[in-house]
Write a protein that holds these residues in place. Structure first.
Motif, mmCIF file in Angstrom:
data_model
loop_
_atom_site.group_PDB
_atom_site.id
_atom_site.type_symbol
_atom_site.label_atom_id
_atom_site.label_comp_id
_atom_site.label_asym_id
_atom_site.label_seq_id
_atom_site.Cartn_x
_atom_site.Cartn_y
_atom_site.Cartn_z
ATOM 1 N N ARG A 160 1.129 3.825 -3.246
ATOM 2 C CA ARG A 160 0.580 5.398 -2.991
ATOM 3 C C ARG A 160 1.636 6.162 -2.766
ATOM 4 O O ARG A 160 1.356 7.441 -2.663
ATOM 5 C CB ARG A 160 -0.187 5.510 -1.751
ATOM 6 C CG ARG A 160 -1.753 4.611 -1.912
ATOM 7 C CD ARG A 160 -2.600 5.056 -2.860
ATOM 8 N NE ARG A 160 -3.710 4.258 -3.003
ATOM 9 C CZ ARG A 160 -4.358 3.573 -3.859
ATOM 10 N NH1 ARG A 160 -3.435 3.093 -4.851
ATOM 11 N NH2 ARG A 160 -5.501 2.911 -3.772
ATOM 12 N N TYR A 162 0.729 -1.144 -0.014
ATOM 13 C CA TYR A 162 0.016 0.021 -0.072
ATOM 14 C C TYR A 162 0.761 1.307 0.113
ATOM 15 O O TYR A 162 0.521 2.019 -0.704
ATOM 16 C CB TYR A 162 -0.886 0.015 1.183
ATOM 17 C CG TYR A 162 -1.731 1.359 1.403
ATOM 18 C CD1 TYR A 162 -2.727 1.571 0.783
ATOM 19 C CD2 TYR A 162 -1.399 2.151 2.362
ATOM 20 C CE1 TYR A 162 -3.728 2.673 0.905
ATOM 21 C CE2 TYR A 162 -1.903 3.372 2.501
ATOM 22 C CZ TYR A 162 -3.069 3.625 1.830
ATOM 23 O OH TYR A 162 -3.535 4.671 1.953
ATOM 24 N N THR A 198 -9.314 -2.354 -6.238
ATOM 25 C CA THR A 198 -9.399 -2.214 -7.700
ATOM 26 C C THR A 198 -8.184 -1.741 -8.560
ATOM 27 O O THR A 198 -8.183 -2.086 -9.878
ATOM 28 C CB THR A 198 -10.431 -1.068 -7.638
ATOM 29 O OG1 THR A 198 -11.449 -1.264 -6.872
ATOM 30 C CG2 THR A 198 -10.646 -0.398 -9.040
ATOM 31 N N ASP A 199 -7.363 -0.882 -7.952
ATOM 32 C CA ASP A 199 -5.917 -0.614 -8.869
ATOM 33 C C ASP A 199 -5.303 -2.077 -9.112
ATOM 34 O O ASP A 199 -4.797 -2.043 -10.359
ATOM 35 C CB ASP A 199 -5.336 0.248 -7.824
ATOM 36 C CG ASP A 199 -5.929 1.515 -7.890
ATOM 37 O OD1 ASP A 199 -6.730 2.072 -8.518
ATOM 38 O OD2 ASP A 199 -5.488 2.418 -6.936
ATOM 39 N N GLU A 235 -12.437 1.890 2.613
ATOM 40 C CA GLU A 235 -12.568 2.605 1.352
ATOM 41 C C GLU A 235 -11.159 2.597 0.771
ATOM 42 O O GLU A 235 -10.828 2.085 -0.623
ATOM 43 C CB GLU A 235 -12.926 3.754 1.492
ATOM 44 C CG GLU A 235 -13.051 4.808 -0.012
ATOM 45 C CD GLU A 235 -13.331 6.224 0.144
ATOM 46 O OE1 GLU A 235 -13.608 7.063 -0.590
ATOM 47 O OE2 GLU A 235 -13.454 6.752 1.487
ATOM 48 N N GLU A 236 -10.026 2.923 1.442
ATOM 49 C CA GLU A 236 -8.825 2.658 0.807
ATOM 50 C C GLU A 236 -8.409 1.268 0.378
ATOM 51 O O GLU A 236 -7.679 1.117 -0.636
ATOM 52 C CB GLU A 236 -7.888 3.347 1.885
ATOM 53 C CG GLU A 236 -7.958 4.743 2.059
ATOM 54 C CD GLU A 236 -6.975 5.296 3.080
ATOM 55 O OE1 GLU A 236 -6.123 6.026 2.793
ATOM 56 O OE2 GLU A 236 -7.126 4.809 4.231
ATOM 57 N N ASP A 293 -10.146 0.449 -2.829
ATOM 58 C CA ASP A 293 -9.302 1.343 -4.086
ATOM 59 C C ASP A 293 -8.045 0.451 -4.051
ATOM 60 O O ASP A 293 -7.969 0.416 -5.379
ATOM 61 C CB ASP A 293 -8.985 2.634 -3.563
ATOM 62 C CG ASP A 293 -10.371 3.766 -3.486
ATOM 63 O OD1 ASP A 293 -11.223 3.218 -4.041
ATOM 64 O OD2 ASP A 293 -10.099 4.629 -2.988
ATOM 65 N N LEU A 294 -7.168 0.006 -3.394
ATOM 66 C CA LEU A 294 -6.044 -0.577 -3.495
ATOM 67 C C LEU A 294 -6.461 -1.935 -4.511
ATOM 68 O O LEU A 294 -6.148 -2.375 -5.524
ATOM 69 C CB LEU A 294 -5.376 -1.070 -2.302
ATOM 70 C CG LEU A 294 -4.192 -1.811 -2.498
ATOM 71 C CD1 LEU A 294 -2.871 -1.045 -3.444
ATOM 72 C CD2 LEU A 294 -3.628 -2.278 -1.138
#
Length: 560
Positions: free
Chosen positions: A307, A303, A358-359, A351-352, A355-356
């Motif tokens: 990011r 992560y 999904t990426d 949520e994060e 998002d990770l």
């Protein structure tokens, strides 16, 4: 041995303890009289673990353990002090974790003589798959036949009982229906799959049989013993059925036994759960696991580099409590399983995490899901090689190498014993063909190689695989030679901004090591003054205020 009997009394009723103690005591007396390979007491900076399958390398007409030994001798022996051989027993599914016979070696791998030959060259970690056994095993076959010797070996349950609160690591049902030989049907507890039948430790006979397996592994040379999926061993209807007190007592009993029989044998618990639950398996610091897997580390490092922001990693690491005098962390980034997400729930927002996920899916990763008590599903693990997890499909190899080495520098710097997965040391990419062939997402990170192919690729100068193997093993050897990396040397996390992850090993300013990592794809200024030697390059370096770190640069600076 009275203390072992007392531990037994914490698990079972007094009448059961009295009944089984003579047999258990007899096993322990016999085990103590058995000559074992001398074991190293505790651990030090040289202890770095290689995680591998026994059939990782193959050549025609040869047992795979013999072929692995060739690769180990040529490429790995001076880098790794311990080899974690993933389950090398006959199995029916899950690449070894559905064991058919605990006391046999898979014929493709060889036999116990092959294991013994390897154990004379390195220390070996065995997998002790203590929560479940294969549905194809003799134990379960005899149970279905109605053999009274196996009565109560497995957990039968009325399918109408409410099990909605049971913690689910998979999306499959808790219970699986099986047809007995007499034509009746029973619903049996299967935490992981219909081919992996949970053992019923409420039956003292099951514990005795599993202690027999534990002692057998010690006799066969296991110096580290990994308790697979151990958090699920005890079941109580109406609760989560994970991390129960009786489970902890059984692990403490296992530790009591290895300390009594073969002191120096290391018990490691594998519990892919949030950090607070995970470290509970240290017990009081001297009576449960010697080591616990540091499960938040793989997703947190991923992560942070993904990011370009290490704030969460720094915050988590600075709040780590020392493991204790007789315990330490088992640190890793990649393994035969996917990158677990449960351990960072509560550290990173949902949520994060989504998002990770999904990426990474966009960049080719696979994802496994778990079922929640309310019937919904959540991502449980990301299936991907760690090299491909850190990078985009469009990245060039130069960037891939930099990110990968920075991540492993963090792994090798942290307090504890580090472990490196074979696919990482080989610089492996995602094996999509393997995942399609098996129908399992996890196979994306479990590719096997012919001996000729892997040797050719490792020797190919300038290739991605060759570069990663060479540069990663270089820093591993440097790490092994530095006493400040001893797991007992204190660690202090240095807060130096969101794009930097930095730490110091050692309390004495004149005898300390500062490890600095730029986790961003841009230059970063780092404030530092003093004279140091970069132990990776041997270069003496003096700073008067600051240094500019290039993207993904890391330094191991020893004060001089």
């Amino acid at each position: 041995m009275e203390y072992i009997k007392q531990r037994l009394s914490a698990i079972y009723r007094e009448s059961d303890t009295v009944k089984i103690w003579p047999e258990l005591k007899g096993k322990l007396v016999e085990a103590k009289e058995t000559p074992y390979k001398e074991r190293k007491q505790r651990w030090d900076e040289k202890d770095i673990v290689l995680i591998t399958y026994s059939d990782q390398f193959q050549e025609e007409g040869q047992p795979t353990l013999a072929t692995f030994e060739k690769v180990f001798d040529r490429y790995l022996a001076d880098k790794f002090e311990i080899v974690h051989l993933l389950p090398f027993y006959p199995y029916s599914s899950d690449d070894g974790f559905s064991v058919v016979d605990y006391k046999k070696v898979n014929p493709i791998a060889g036999d116990w003589e092959d294991v013994d030959k390897l154990s004379k060259k390195t220390r070996i970690m065995f997998d002790y798959v203590c929560n479940h056994i294969s549905a194809k095993s003799d134990w379960f076959t005899e149970y279905k036949k109605g053999n009274p010797e196996y009565s109560g070996f497995f957990t039968e349950m009325d399918p109408n009982v409410d099990l909605s609160s049971v913690t689910r690591p998979r999306s499959t049902p808790v219970l699986t229906r099986f047809k007995m030989e007499d034509g009746s049907e029973k619903h049996i507890w299967t935490t992981f799959s219909e081919d992996q039948i949970d053992l019923n430790f409420k039956n003292p006979k099951v514990l005795l049989r599993m202690i027999d397996i534990l002692l057998f592994y010690i006799e066969q040379g296991a110096e580290y013993i990994r308790l697979d999926a151990v958090g699920f061993m005890w079941k109580e209807v109406g609760g989560t059925c994970i991390h129960l007190e009786k489970t902890h007592q059984i692990i403490k009993l296992f530790r009591d036994i290895v300390e009594e029989v073969a002191k120096g044998t290391v018990i490691i618990t594998e519990t892919n759960v949030p950090h607070k639950d995970n470290i509970s398996y240290f017990g009081n610091g001297s009576d449960e696991a010697h080591m616990v897997y540091q499960f938040p580390l793989p997703p947190l490092v991923l992560y942070s580099i993904n990011r370009g922001n290490g704030s969460a990693l720094t915050e988590w690491a600075k709040n780590l409590q020392p493991a204790g005098e007789n315990t330490t962390f088992f640190n890793f980034l990649a393994s035969h399983d996917g990158i677990g997400l449960n351990p960072i729930r509560g550290i990173i927002s949902e949520e994060e995490i989504l998002d990770l996920v999904t990426d990474l899916k966009r960049e080719g990763a696979k994802v496994n899901y778990k079922k929640n008590p309310d019937g919904t599903e959540s991502p449980y693990e990301i299936n991907v090689t760690y090299l491909d997890a850190l990078n985009k499909l469009s990245d060039n190899d130069e960037l891939r190498v930099k990110r990968f080495l920075t991540a492993h520098s963090i792994l090798l710097s942290l307090q504890g014993v580090p472990a490196v997965y074979i696919q990482s040391i080989l610089g492996s990419r995602n094996d999509y063909e393997g995942a399609v062939k098996t129908g399992m997402n996890r196979s994306i990170n479990r590719q096997k190689y012919s001996l000729d192919k892997i040797e050719t690729e490792l020797e190919k100068s300038g290739s991605l695989r060759s570069r990663i193997y060479g540069e990663l093993t270089d820093i591993i050897q440097i790490r092994k030679a530095e006493a400040l990396f001893h797991p007992d040397v204190p660690m202090e996390i240095l807060e130096k901004g969101e794009k930097v992850f930095a730490l110091k090993r050692g309390n004495d300013p004149q005898k300390s090591l500062i490890n600095i990592h730029n986790i961003a794809n841009e230059p970063v200024d780092y404030k530092i003054s003093g004279s140091f030697i970069n132990i990776i390059t041997g270069e003496e370096m003096a700073f008067d205020g600051s240094i500019t770190l290039s993207p993904y640069q890391f330094l191991w600076l020893k004060a001089i």
